[in-house]
Design a protein around this motif. Structure first.
Motif, PDB file in Angstrom:
ATOM      1  N   UNK A  51      45.007  41.182  34.612  1.00 23.82           N
ATOM      2  CA  UNK A  51      43.190  41.654  34.416  1.00 23.82           C
ATOM      3  C   UNK A  51      42.880  42.561  35.291  1.00 23.82           C
ATOM      4  N   UNK A  52      42.805  43.866  34.541  1.00 21.83           N
ATOM      5  CA  UNK A  52      42.582  45.362  34.787  1.00 21.83           C
ATOM      6  C   UNK A  52      40.681  45.604  34.688  1.00 21.83           C
ATOM      7  N   UNK A  53      40.295  44.641  34.943  1.00 27.00           N
ATOM      8  CA  UNK A  53      38.504  44.615  34.616  1.00 27.00           C
ATOM      9  C   UNK A  53      38.491  46.436  35.731  1.00 27.00           C
ATOM     10  N   UNK A  54      37.825  46.834  36.073  1.00 23.92           N
ATOM     11  CA  UNK A  54      37.556  47.788  36.664  1.00 23.92           C
ATOM     12  C   UNK A  54      36.736  47.516  38.092  1.00 23.92           C
ATOM     13  N   UNK A  55      35.630  46.444  37.141  1.00 20.11           N
ATOM     14  CA  UNK A  55      34.741  45.718  38.384  1.00 20.11           C
ATOM     15  C   UNK A  55      35.868  45.052  39.535  1.00 20.11           C
ATOM     16  N   UNK A  56      36.606  44.657  38.930  1.00 16.86           N
ATOM     17  CA  UNK A  56      37.509  43.982  39.838  1.00 16.86           C
ATOM     18  C   UNK A  56      37.723  44.284  40.908  1.00 16.86           C
ATOM     19  N   UNK A  57      38.365  43.923  42.564  1.00 17.27           N
ATOM     20  CA  UNK A  57      39.028  44.925  43.493  1.00 17.27           C
ATOM     21  C   UNK A  57      40.109  45.051  43.684  1.00 17.27           C
ATOM     22  N   UNK A  58      40.613  44.132  42.255  1.00 13.88           N
ATOM     23  CA  UNK A  58      41.950  44.666  42.006  1.00 13.88           C
ATOM     24  C   UNK A  58      42.957  44.285  41.172  1.00 13.88           C
ATOM     25  N   UNK A  59      44.185  45.179  40.618  1.00 14.43           N
ATOM     26  CA  UNK A  59      44.547  44.699  39.474  1.00 14.43           C
ATOM     27  C   UNK A  59      45.066  43.028  39.399  1.00 14.43           C
ATOM     28  N   UNK A  60      45.297  42.286  38.657  1.00 13.21           N
ATOM     29  CA  UNK A  60      45.760  41.284  38.883  1.00 13.21           C
ATOM     30  C   UNK A  60      47.547  40.820  37.371  1.00 13.21           C
ATOM     31  N   UNK A  61      48.753  40.878  38.074  1.00 13.38           N
ATOM     32  CA  UNK A  61      49.562  40.836  36.710  1.00 13.38           C
ATOM     33  C   UNK A  61      50.597  39.723  37.153  1.00 13.38           C
ATOM     34  N   UNK A  62      50.150  38.809  36.261  1.00 15.42           N
ATOM     35  CA  UNK A  62      51.266  36.803  36.726  1.00 15.42           C
ATOM     36  C   UNK A  62      52.020  37.391  35.410  1.00 15.42           C
ATOM     37  N   UNK A  63      53.401  37.105  36.131  1.00 15.41           N
ATOM     38  CA  UNK A  63      54.311  36.466  34.737  1.00 15.41           C
ATOM     39  C   UNK A  63      54.457  34.953  34.470  1.00 15.41           C
ATOM     40  N   UNK A  64      54.451  34.745  33.285  1.00 15.24           N
ATOM     41  CA  UNK A  64      55.119  33.385  32.960  1.00 15.24           C
ATOM     42  C   UNK A  64      56.405  33.343  32.557  1.00 15.24           C
ATOM     43  N   UNK A  65      56.966  33.786  31.631  1.00 14.21           N
ATOM     44  CA  UNK A  65      58.333  34.719  31.391  1.00 14.21           C
ATOM     45  C   UNK A  65      59.129  35.692  31.360  1.00 14.21           C
TER      46      UNK A  65
END
Length: 388
Positions: free
Chosen positions: A252-266
């Motif tokens: 999740x790397x939207x410009x209007x979000x305060x942080x980039x969130x990377x989530x690992x599933x596998x």
């Protein structure tokens, strides 16, 4: 629906046993109460206290069970509890016959429908193709690769001429973009599958050459990377670079979000800072294990364990809010329903939980949120104001 059926439906929902159809029935019934209240007897008001005790007791049971045996369930207790409070408000409304303090601007809200499969493919020569309007079958052909749209709406690359598909010269790039209120799935030339959320884009080479497979993402995307131990798969965003050989993850790397969130599933991934998120400080990297999420902002870089189901809810056709800040939740809704949201009042400490289908019209979600009595909505066209 009589009172006994209504209570039974509430119980099924709280137990996580209500089907999608039953959930729709429950909230549709709430809609009907707004239209015609003459058929319900206000003398049953006393029964609301019994339902309240039953529901609050059920919350305590879920809390105790969670403390004794912390198992991740499809309906975590804190999400269920939030949904219970919403339903409790519906139940009290049902029995009390009191009209709501605020009536939603129904005409404006009712026109706002959910998003869907919408995207544009921009070819290397500048040709812009609407994938929404394109017919099933072949769309274009590039360098020995056939680009086609499947019956279920996916964009697929397949080799049509092995000789022509051999890499020569500089890489040729295509791009796929989803508008606000759109989503789309693409199968890349190496077999990697990518799902793009609303207001997102993916730039990628028609043919992966050299020792890496590099793509550029804006917005949000879920990746199922095809394994190739000889070619790393790299996802570049503004401020972050992710490197893998084959795995499943969400960015999740939207410009209007305060942080980039990377989530690992596998699998395993390496997340690294780039120029946007550091200056004189040395760049940092983090390795993620399944079930972990990195949160990269201008000031911090942390890793924590999360509920992955919530991180990829959009890809699975749902909104899952777990004690989420109201403004964060509304940013997600605004991208999917193509609305502009403003606020009237102090919303700094307003959080809520719940789970909604992304196929619901905005009016369905608004009515549920208003039932919390924490805020109300006003709408004019696609401009929505939340009033405290």
């Amino acid at each position: 629906m009589n009172e006994a059926e209504f209570k039974h439906l509430i119980e099924k929902y709280l137990d996580g046993k209500a089907s999608d159809a039953e959930q729709v029935l429950l909230f549709s019934f709430y809609d009907e109460l707004h239209k015609d209240q003459s058929d319900w007897n206000p003398t049953v008001m006393g029964e609301s206290e019994e339902i309240e005790r039953m529901i609050l007791g059920r919350i305590n049971v879920n809390i105790d069970a969670n403390e004794v045996k912390p198992v991740i369930k499809r309906f975590p207790w804190w999400s269920v509890a939030a949904s219970i409070l919403i339903l409790l408000n519906l139940g009290l409304y049902f029995f009390s016959q009191q009209p709501p303090a605020h009536k939603v601007t129904e005409q404006a809200i009712s026109r706002i429908k959910a998003g869907g499969d919408k995207a544009f493919l921009i070819l290397a020569n500048g040709t812009r193709v609407s994938l929404t309007d394109a017919d099933t079958g072949k769309i274009a052909e590039q360098m020995g690769l056939k680009i086609s749209k499947s019956a279920d709406g996916q964009l697929i690359y397949t080799i049509s001429d092995t000789k022509l598909s051999m890499p020569t010269g500089e890489p040729v790039y295509n791009k796929i973009e989803t508008p606000i209120g759109g989503k789309y799935q693409i199968n890349l030339p190496d077999g990697t599958k990518v799902w793009l959320n609303a207001a997102s884009s993916l730039r990628y080479p028609v043919i992966f050459t050299g020792t890496e497979r590099r793509v550029e993402l804006t917005g949000e995307g879920y990746f199922e990377v095809s394994k190739d131990k000889h070619k790393r798969f790299i996802v570049s965003t503004e401020g972050q670079e992710l490197s893998v050989f084959g795995t499943h993850f969400n960015i999740n790397a939207y410009h209007d979000e305060p942080a980039i969130k990377t989530t690992l599933l596998e699998g395993s991934v390496k997340v690294s800072q780039t120029s946007r998120t550091h200056s004189a400080q040395p760049a940092l990297s983090r390795f993620l294990n399944p079930g972990q999420q990195s949160i990269l902002s201008a000031k911090t870089f942390e890793v924590r364990t999360v509920d992955t189901e919530s991180a990829v809810d959009w890809k699975n056709g749902r909104f899952i809010f777990n004690n989420e800040d109201i403004k964060s939740a509304m940013r997600k809704l605004s991208r999917w329903y193509d609305i502009k949201v403003s606020y009237d009042g102090n919303f700094e400490n307003i959080h809520f939980g719940g789970s909604f289908s992304r196929t619901n019209h905005l009016a369905d979600i608004v009515k549920i949120l208003e039932a919390t009595n924490e805020f109300k909505f006003k709408a004019e066209g696609r401009e929505v104001t939340i009033v405290k």
